[in-house]
Design an enzyme around this catalytic site. Sequence first.
Site, short mmCIF file in Angstrom:
data_model
loop_
_atom_site.label_atom_id
_atom_site.label_comp_id
_atom_site.label_asym_id
_atom_site.label_seq_id
_atom_site.Cartn_x
_atom_site.Cartn_y
_atom_site.Cartn_z
N ASN A 174 0.85 -1.24 -0.15
CA ASN A 174 0.02 0.00 -0.08
C ASN A 174 0.92 1.20 0.06
OD1 ASN A 174 -1.62 2.15 0.44
ND2 ASN A 174 -2.33 1.23 2.62
N LYS B 163 0.24 4.11 -0.33
CA LYS B 163 -0.40 5.44 0.18
C LYS B 163 -0.27 6.67 -0.56
CE LYS B 163 -0.15 3.29 4.63
NZ LYS B 163 -0.16 3.36 6.04
N HIS C 220 -9.73 1.33 4.68
CA HIS C 220 -8.54 1.59 5.37
C HIS C 220 -8.67 2.55 6.77
CE1 HIS C 220 -4.41 2.77 6.45
NE2 HIS C 220 -3.95 1.61 5.91
N GLU D 238 -6.87 4.89 7.48
CA GLU D 238 -6.71 6.33 7.37
C GLU D 238 -7.95 6.98 6.70
OE1 GLU D 238 -3.28 5.78 5.41
OE2 GLU D 238 -2.08 5.22 7.32
N GLU E 15 -5.83 -4.78 10.63
CA GLU E 15 -4.79 -3.78 10.97
C GLU E 15 -5.19 -2.88 11.94
OE1 GLU E 15 -2.68 -2.73 6.82
OE2 GLU E 15 -4.33 -1.41 7.06
N GLY F 144 2.31 2.42 10.85
CA GLY F 144 3.22 3.34 10.76
C GLY F 144 3.90 3.74 12.01
N SER G 85 2.94 -2.27 10.43
CA SER G 85 4.43 -2.11 10.55
C SER G 85 4.99 -3.68 10.44
CB SER G 85 4.70 -1.65 12.16
OG SER G 85 4.40 -0.51 12.30
N GLY H 253 2.88 -1.03 4.43
CA GLY H 253 2.84 0.23 3.93
C GLY H 253 4.04 0.67 3.66
P1 PGA Z 1 2.64 0.29 7.55
O1 PGA Z 1 1.14 0.62 6.95
O2 PGA Z 1 3.21 -0.69 7.00
O3 PGA Z 1 3.47 1.44 7.17
O4 PGA Z 1 2.28 0.24 9.22
C1 PGA Z 1 0.19 -0.61 6.89
C2 PGA Z 1 -0.86 -0.12 6.22
O5 PGA Z 1 -1.42 0.96 6.69
O6 PGA Z 1 -1.45 -0.55 5.34
#
Ligand code: PGA
Length: 246
Positions: free
Chosen positions: A8, A10, A95, A97, A165, A171, A209, A230
Amino acid sequence: MRQLIAGNWKMNGTLESARKLTKELVKALSSQPHKADILLCPSSLHVGLVAGIAMGTGIFVGAQDCSAHPPGAHTGDLAAEQIADMGCQYVILGHSERRQEHQETSGLIAGKAGAAHRAGLKVILCVGETDAQRSAGQADQVVAQQLEDSLPSSANFNNTVVAYEPVWAIGTGKTASPADIEAMHSLIRTKIAGKLAHAENMRILYGGSVKVDNAREILHTKGVNGALVGGASLKADEFLSIINAV
Ligand code: PGA
């Protein structure tokens, strides 16, 4: 079950960096049989570019959101049909976000997922609890409710993938423990089995993460059928190491 490793990207990248990253991945992955299904989800602006480079390589491409509406007068939105037309096979929906920054509700996400299915796209449906919800002992209830409300009636094991998630792991460098991941994936599968046939065949990914140094442990945790990655999907060598951890 064959694992799915999804990147992803983003809201990251330029035309040049997206081209370079995709070409590096295609080159590295064409010299060896893929150990897993591989999916790249660049920003919508770069989806066409990435899909063009990935075409014929067996690497899947997806978008990070779609509209619940068919094509028409919806300024700034992307129809699922347009995403499919660009050469995508998948779309990420729900997601955290988007749930947080765009106030997306599970009801809206179900509408988007239905639209994606009608356009022939597979949906990666994200669910997960916040830190406060986990501390309050509500993680199971929150995730079960998100599944209840955001899985459309069109969902089946073939056109839908669930990504667990935990919001506090995205993140942050924190990951859920293997025991917590196993427990939540088991709960998700039980919940899906109450709604759909052949729930044992549905892929359930972990995201939050996932990095080179924890990928092996996470991907070998019982009930984990892949990862939604991510930050670590933005560097070819890191993403390739995660794929190799399968
Ligand atoms: P991250 O994001 O691996 O940077 O924690 C994962 C995601 O939001 O899909």
